[in-house]
Design a protein around this motif. Sequence first.
Motif, short mmCIF file in Angstrom:
data_model
loop_
_atom_site.label_atom_id
_atom_site.label_comp_id
_atom_site.label_asym_id
_atom_site.label_seq_id
_atom_site.Cartn_x
_atom_site.Cartn_y
_atom_site.Cartn_z
N GLN A 133 56.69 21.00 59.48
CA GLN A 133 57.78 21.65 58.74
C GLN A 133 57.24 22.38 57.53
OE1 GLN A 133 61.24 19.18 57.88
NE2 GLN A 133 60.75 17.90 59.62
N GLN A 134 56.28 21.75 56.85
CA GLN A 134 55.68 22.36 55.68
C GLN A 134 54.99 23.67 56.07
OE1 GLN A 134 56.07 21.68 52.68
NE2 GLN A 134 54.30 22.33 51.49
N LYS A 135 54.29 23.64 57.21
CA LYS A 135 53.58 24.85 57.66
C LYS A 135 54.58 25.96 58.00
CE LYS A 135 49.53 22.44 59.51
NZ LYS A 135 48.84 21.99 60.73
N VAL A 136 55.68 25.62 58.65
CA VAL A 136 56.70 26.64 58.98
C VAL A 136 57.28 27.22 57.69
CG1 VAL A 136 58.96 27.05 60.06
CG2 VAL A 136 57.29 25.57 61.19
N SER A 137 57.49 26.34 56.72
CA SER A 137 58.03 26.76 55.43
C SER A 137 57.09 27.79 54.77
CB SER A 137 58.20 25.51 54.57
OG SER A 137 58.71 25.81 53.33
N VAL A 138 55.78 27.54 54.85
CA VAL A 138 54.79 28.48 54.29
C VAL A 138 54.86 29.80 55.06
CG1 VAL A 138 52.32 28.92 54.00
CG2 VAL A 138 53.25 26.67 53.44
N CYS A 139 54.89 29.73 56.39
CA CYS A 139 54.94 30.96 57.20
C CYS A 139 56.19 31.77 56.85
CB CYS A 139 54.96 30.62 58.69
SG CYS A 139 53.43 29.88 59.29
N CYS A 140 57.33 31.11 56.69
CA CYS A 140 58.58 31.82 56.36
C CYS A 140 58.47 32.49 54.99
CB CYS A 140 59.76 30.86 56.37
SG CYS A 140 60.25 30.36 58.03
N ALA A 141 57.88 31.79 54.03
CA ALA A 141 57.78 32.34 52.68
C ALA A 141 56.87 33.57 52.66
CB ALA A 141 57.26 31.29 51.71
N LEU A 142 55.83 33.56 53.49
CA LEU A 142 54.83 34.63 53.41
C LEU A 142 55.12 35.80 54.35
CD1 LEU A 142 51.52 32.60 53.00
CD2 LEU A 142 53.07 33.50 51.25
N LEU A 143 56.01 35.60 55.32
CA LEU A 143 56.27 36.69 56.28
C LEU A 143 56.70 38.00 55.61
CD1 LEU A 143 56.27 37.42 59.29
CD2 LEU A 143 58.69 36.76 59.35
N PRO A 144 57.58 37.96 54.60
CA PRO A 144 58.00 39.24 53.98
C PRO A 144 56.94 39.85 53.06
CG PRO A 144 59.64 37.49 53.64
CD PRO A 144 58.39 36.84 54.10
N GLU A 165 43.29 26.14 55.47
CA GLU A 165 43.90 27.45 55.71
C GLU A 165 44.75 27.89 54.53
OE1 GLU A 165 43.35 29.69 58.06
OE2 GLU A 165 41.82 28.31 58.77
N LEU A 166 45.54 26.95 54.00
CA LEU A 166 46.43 27.34 52.91
C LEU A 166 45.62 27.69 51.66
CD1 LEU A 166 49.21 27.93 51.97
CD2 LEU A 166 49.54 25.53 51.42
N LYS A 167 44.57 26.92 51.40
CA LYS A 167 43.74 27.25 50.23
C LYS A 167 43.10 28.64 50.40
CE LYS A 167 41.08 23.92 48.56
NZ LYS A 167 40.25 22.70 48.52
N ASN A 168 42.62 28.94 51.62
CA ASN A 168 42.05 30.27 51.87
C ASN A 168 43.11 31.36 51.70
OD1 ASN A 168 39.58 29.24 52.41
ND2 ASN A 168 39.82 29.22 54.64
N LEU A 169 44.29 31.07 52.19
CA LEU A 169 45.38 32.06 52.12
C LEU A 169 45.77 32.32 50.66
CD1 LEU A 169 46.88 33.54 54.32
CD2 LEU A 169 48.61 31.77 54.28
N ILE A 170 45.84 31.25 49.87
CA ILE A 170 46.18 31.40 48.45
C ILE A 170 45.11 32.26 47.76
CG2 ILE A 170 46.30 30.12 46.26
CD1 ILE A 170 47.84 27.92 47.80
N ALA A 171 43.84 32.01 48.09
CA ALA A 171 42.75 32.82 47.49
C ALA A 171 42.89 34.28 47.90
CB ALA A 171 41.40 32.26 47.92
#
Length: 236
Positions: A133-144, A165-171
């Motif tokens: 659920q947390q991962k889907v939440s991240v995907c939804c927030a970043l899609l736009p 992955e999330l740390k890389n994405l944040i960077a």
Amino acid sequence: MIDVHNMTKKYGKLKANDNINLSVAAGELAVLLGPNGAGKSTLIKSVCGLLRYEGSITIGGHENHTVEAKRLLGYVPEFPVLYPMLTVGEHLEFIAKAYRLESWEERAQELLRRFELDDKQLKLGKELSKGMQQKVSVCCALLPEPKTVIFDEPLVGLDPHGIRELKNLIARLRDSGCALVVSTHMIESMEDNWDVTYIMVKGKIERVVRRGDIAGQRLEDVYFAITEGQLQGGAQ
Ligand SMILES: Nc1ncnc2c1ncn2[C@@H]1O[C@H](COP(=O)(O)OP(=O)(O)OP(=O)(O)O)[C@@H](O)[C@H]1O
């Protein structure tokens, strides 16, 4: 990009946020630290326009309740809130429609692949584990492709692959010029990437620390010096 000016949020008599000033520029990662109950989530929810408050909060110069501000802002809440009867794929489709995104499918697939959700697209929200659920939440927030993103305890519940992955994405978001706020208790998880850290204690910003200010010191040590000093100070 994110500007909080003289913001106070009260719950009854309690000042959960007491005259907060905070500013995060494009390409800057601000970390929000503080003990339980310090007021971090209250500040984040206020910035995201979910609470009433006194003072002013703008996103990209727009008052935070406006559509213009909301278009610029992505929010990953502490506790993911999914629609139980929508599939993973439908969550992303819903976001794409709400934001009137064009040509979003490829990006959605890339995000899902990154978080190993590409084979879970037909699963319903209610069938997902907490971490999924947390991962889907991240995907939804970043899609736009928001220009500012606020993460409230984003790594809690993620598996090691998801954390990496999330740390890389944040960077990458930071490198691409996003203004980022990450609230976390996992101080070491942000040691590599932070630019400015706001340390909150009892509803106030107790200290603003810039990376250059503490050359050679670990952020964790600075945090304990301030918060444990405060606890002793509180007993005076
Ligand atoms: N809905 C609410 N009604 C009343 N008081 C609240 C509410 N939400 C939070 N508080 C209080 O406001 C203060 C700040 O809470 P907040 O959740 O912002 O802290 P936090 O720093 O995010 O804590 P944690 O690290 O535990 O998540 C706490 O004293 C909390 O009890």
